[in-house]
Enzyme design. Structure first.
Site, short mmCIF file in Angstrom:
data_model
loop_
_atom_site.label_atom_id
_atom_site.label_comp_id
_atom_site.label_asym_id
_atom_site.label_seq_id
_atom_site.Cartn_x
_atom_site.Cartn_y
_atom_site.Cartn_z
N CYS A 71 6.34 8.56 -12.43
CA CYS A 71 5.02 8.50 -13.05
C CYS A 71 4.47 9.91 -13.25
O CYS A 71 4.37 10.67 -12.30
CB CYS A 71 4.07 7.69 -12.18
N CYS A 77 -3.39 10.67 -9.62
CA CYS A 77 -3.81 9.32 -9.26
C CYS A 77 -3.75 9.18 -7.74
O CYS A 77 -2.88 9.72 -7.09
CB CYS A 77 -2.87 8.33 -9.93
N CYS A 80 -0.17 6.49 -5.44
CA CYS A 80 1.09 6.82 -4.76
C CYS A 80 0.97 8.22 -4.16
O CYS A 80 0.60 9.15 -4.85
CB CYS A 80 2.25 6.85 -5.75
N CYS A 159 1.54 1.76 -15.10
CA CYS A 159 1.73 2.19 -13.72
C CYS A 159 3.16 1.87 -13.27
O CYS A 159 3.65 0.77 -13.50
CB CYS A 159 0.71 1.46 -12.86
N GLN A 282 -0.53 -11.08 -0.28
CA GLN A 282 0.29 -9.87 -0.16
C GLN A 282 0.68 -9.37 -1.54
O GLN A 282 1.01 -10.17 -2.41
CB GLN A 282 1.55 -10.16 0.66
N TYR A 311 -6.25 -14.74 11.22
CA TYR A 311 -6.31 -13.94 9.99
C TYR A 311 -5.30 -14.49 8.98
O TYR A 311 -4.45 -13.77 8.47
CB TYR A 311 -6.00 -12.46 10.27
N GLU A 332 -9.49 -18.07 9.44
CA GLU A 332 -9.72 -17.09 8.36
C GLU A 332 -11.21 -17.00 8.06
O GLU A 332 -11.92 -18.00 8.10
CB GLU A 332 -8.90 -17.51 7.13
N ASP A 381 -2.30 -11.51 11.99
CA ASP A 381 -2.05 -10.61 10.86
C ASP A 381 -3.38 -10.01 10.41
O ASP A 381 -3.88 -10.30 9.33
CB ASP A 381 -1.38 -11.40 9.72
N CYS A 408 -0.56 -4.05 9.12
CA CYS A 408 -0.37 -3.09 8.03
C CYS A 408 -0.78 -1.69 8.47
O CYS A 408 -0.84 -0.78 7.66
CB CYS A 408 -1.16 -3.51 6.80
N1 SAH Z 1 -1.70 -13.62 6.75
C1 SAH Z 1 -2.26 -13.55 5.43
C2 SAH Z 1 -3.49 -12.62 5.31
C3 SAH Z 1 -3.43 -11.30 5.98
S1 SAH Z 1 -4.69 -10.13 5.50
C4 SAH Z 1 -1.20 -13.16 4.42
O1 SAH Z 1 -0.14 -12.66 4.77
O2 SAH Z 1 -1.44 -13.35 3.22
C5 SAH Z 1 -5.93 -10.33 6.68
C6 SAH Z 1 -6.83 -11.51 6.48
O3 SAH Z 1 -7.76 -11.50 7.54
C7 SAH Z 1 -7.63 -11.53 5.20
O4 SAH Z 1 -7.45 -12.76 4.55
C8 SAH Z 1 -9.09 -11.37 5.66
O5 SAH Z 1 -10.00 -12.08 4.87
C9 SAH Z 1 -9.03 -11.93 7.05
N2 SAH Z 1 -10.02 -11.46 8.04
C10 SAH Z 1 -10.61 -10.25 8.12
N3 SAH Z 1 -11.37 -10.17 9.22
C11 SAH Z 1 -11.27 -11.37 9.87
C12 SAH Z 1 -11.82 -11.90 11.08
N4 SAH Z 1 -12.63 -11.17 11.83
N5 SAH Z 1 -11.46 -13.15 11.44
C13 SAH Z 1 -10.64 -13.90 10.66
N6 SAH Z 1 -10.10 -13.45 9.51
C14 SAH Z 1 -10.41 -12.20 9.12
#
Ligand code: SAH
Length: 459
Positions: A71, A77, A80, A159, A282, A311, A332, A381, A408
């Site tokens: 790119c 930008c 990246c 991109c 994702q 999450y 969530e 997550d 992440c």
């Molecule tokens: N496991 C899912 C999402 C992961 S991202 C996947 O792989 O697609 C993290 C997620 O946590 C998001 O959807 C976000 O809205 C949620 N989140 C953020 N803070 C939170 C909290 N305090 N309690 C519950 N969920 C939460």
């Protein structure tokens, strides 16, 4: 040393944001766009007591690990950070970073970090992008990417890591705005209509979503724009998102449908997911499948287990786990995501999953204290900031046999793993990094903790 000094430095390592770090008499310089192995002429831009920032002016001896970036905008930008580093070295850097964070922040002496699962073709992998609209200095309507750490738009619709369809969609929108005199949003003045275009693509299904974030409640000529957008093969969803606040947050809470569904459908492995504009999904589907398969493998399910997934977003991992578990509970915080999760469970015919709306750190302790819930396996997550301490404490009290931590951010992962292992009941078995974001400094991980002495009878 002072601002604007021109210096020569050899870059030794890479920082958290992918910047090069070199030292002059022990004093570290952080140089954006410089890579380990470079000898470079740099100009100091900000001088602090114990370190300084500098701009790369000239490469005197380029690092042997450099490659020709695809790119042309990779330096201006903010998307990246390490496109100029060979992909092989990117993976090496990420593996190292995860190990160092686990040692330094997590206090693990010799953590087992597996080689990063990389991509065969690390381009055009993103299924989602949010393009800001504005005006250039010479008055043209532009869209593109924010330059690093600023809100200056670097114009560009092509991109190297985005979906190939983005270009056609964005140019069509730009043409439409010019024809109709539709104003892009001006952040400073808080005026103008179009703020961002959110574009999502289901890589497995080919479905495309366009959601225009507007500073208003209607878009002039929306029906005609819909006609043009729906001429693009795969377009199945066009909606508006209302954001009338003076804020950096891209999306508002309300979605107004214009044409088609308000979601797109995608597939990961055998499972189909419907995804709304406001839900997290994702961004790299090819790597997501590797990530979820690893999480499922680490969960070690045999069919009867009770699993909690905190999450859970739209229930992507929950449904993966539900294929092999007795019962899965997801938690969530975003209402639309929970709606998607419930719909997705039904869509795939899963009767053994249940979703709770709320904060993980509130729902879990409450359910544990009031209803005496239990878990054989706990999967989390969280977003970058990691888990709340109330959440970690409850997890420990619930004594699951396994904890699978998907993360992440290696730094907050290391911090939370340290807390989970502090009383000696859990042991860190292994960490599998997955390269979800090639050419950026980010790296995703799946960590497995197992309980040494468990007192909860298994299901
Ligand atoms: N496991 C899912 C999402 C992961 S991202 C996947 O792989 O697609 C993290 C997620 O946590 C998001 O959807 C976000 O809205 C949620 N989140 C953020 N803070 C939170 C909290 N305090 N309690 C519950 N969920 C939460």
């Amino acid at each position: 040393m002072k601002k604007n000094d021109l210096l020569q430095v050899k870059i030794e390592t890479m920082g958290n944001a992918g910047e090069g770090i070199g030292k002059i008499d022990g004093y570290p310089l952080f140089v954006k766009d410089a890579l380990p192995g470079d000898v470079a002429e740099v100009r100091l831009t900000k001088v602090k007591k114990t370190y300084a920032y500098a701009r790369l002016e000239r490469l005197l001896e380029p690092s042997l690990d450099r490659t020709e970036p695809r790119c042309p905008l990779h330096r201006s930008c903010g998307g990246c950070q390490i496109q100029a580093l060979s992909y092989e070295k990117q993976l090496e850097y990420k593996e190292n970073k995860v190990r160092q964070d686990l040692i330094r922040i997590g206090g693990f002496a010799n953590p087992e970090v597996l080689p990063v699962l990389g991509m065969e073709e690390p381009y055009h992998y993103r299924n989602k992008a949010q393009f800001p609209f504005g005006r250039s200095r010479d008055g043209r309507i532009v869209t593109g990417f924010y330059a690093g750490r600023t809100h200056t738009i670097v114009p560009g619709t092509d991109c190297a890591i985005g979906a190939p369809e983005n270009k056609e969609i964005l140019e069509l929108i730009l043409d439409f705005m010019n024809e109709r005199g539709i104003e892009p949003y001006d952040e400073a003045a808080g005026k103008g209509l179009l703020r961002h275009a959110l574009i999502r693509k289901g890589f497995a299904t080919g479905e495309l979503m366009v959601c225009l974030v507007i500073n208003g409640r209607s878009f002039p000529g929306a029906e005609e724009l819909a006609d043009r957008l729906f001429a693009i093969p795969g377009m199945t969803s066009f909606s508006l998102n209302v954001n009338q606040k003076n804020t950096n947050v891209i999306l508002g809470k309300e979605v107004i449908p214009v044409r088609g569904q308000t979601y797109i459908t995608d597939r990961i492995g055998e499972i189909s997911y419907q995804i709304s504009p406001l839900s997290f999904y994702q961004v790299n589907p090819a790597q997501t499948e590797k990530l979820y398969r690893t999480a499922l493998d680490y969960a070690g399910l045999t069919g009867g287990e009770t699993v909690w997934e905190l999450y859970c977003g739209i229930g992507t991992i929950s449904l993966f786990l539900a294929q092999s578990a007795g019962k899965v509970y997801g938690v969530e915080i975003v209402p639309q995501a929970v709606e998607d999760a419930r719909r997705n469970a039904a869509l795939n015919g899963f009767a053994n999953v249940e979703f709770y709306l709320g904060k993980a750190e509130e729902v879990l302790p409450e359910k544990y204290e009031k209803d005496g819930i239990r878990a054989d396996v706990m999967v989390v997550d969280p977003p970058r900031k990691g888990c709340d301490s109330a959440c970690l404490e409850t997890m420990l009290r619930m004594e699951p046999r396994r904890i699978v931590y998907v993360s992440c951010d290696p730094a907050t992962l290391a911090r939370d793993l340290k807390i989970l292992c502090a009383d000696g009941c859990y042991e860190l078995r292994k960490v599998q990094p997955v390269d979800m974001f090639p050419h950026t400094a980010g790296v995703e991980n799946v960590a497995l903790l197992t309980r040494k002495t468990h007192t909860v009878p298994s299901a």
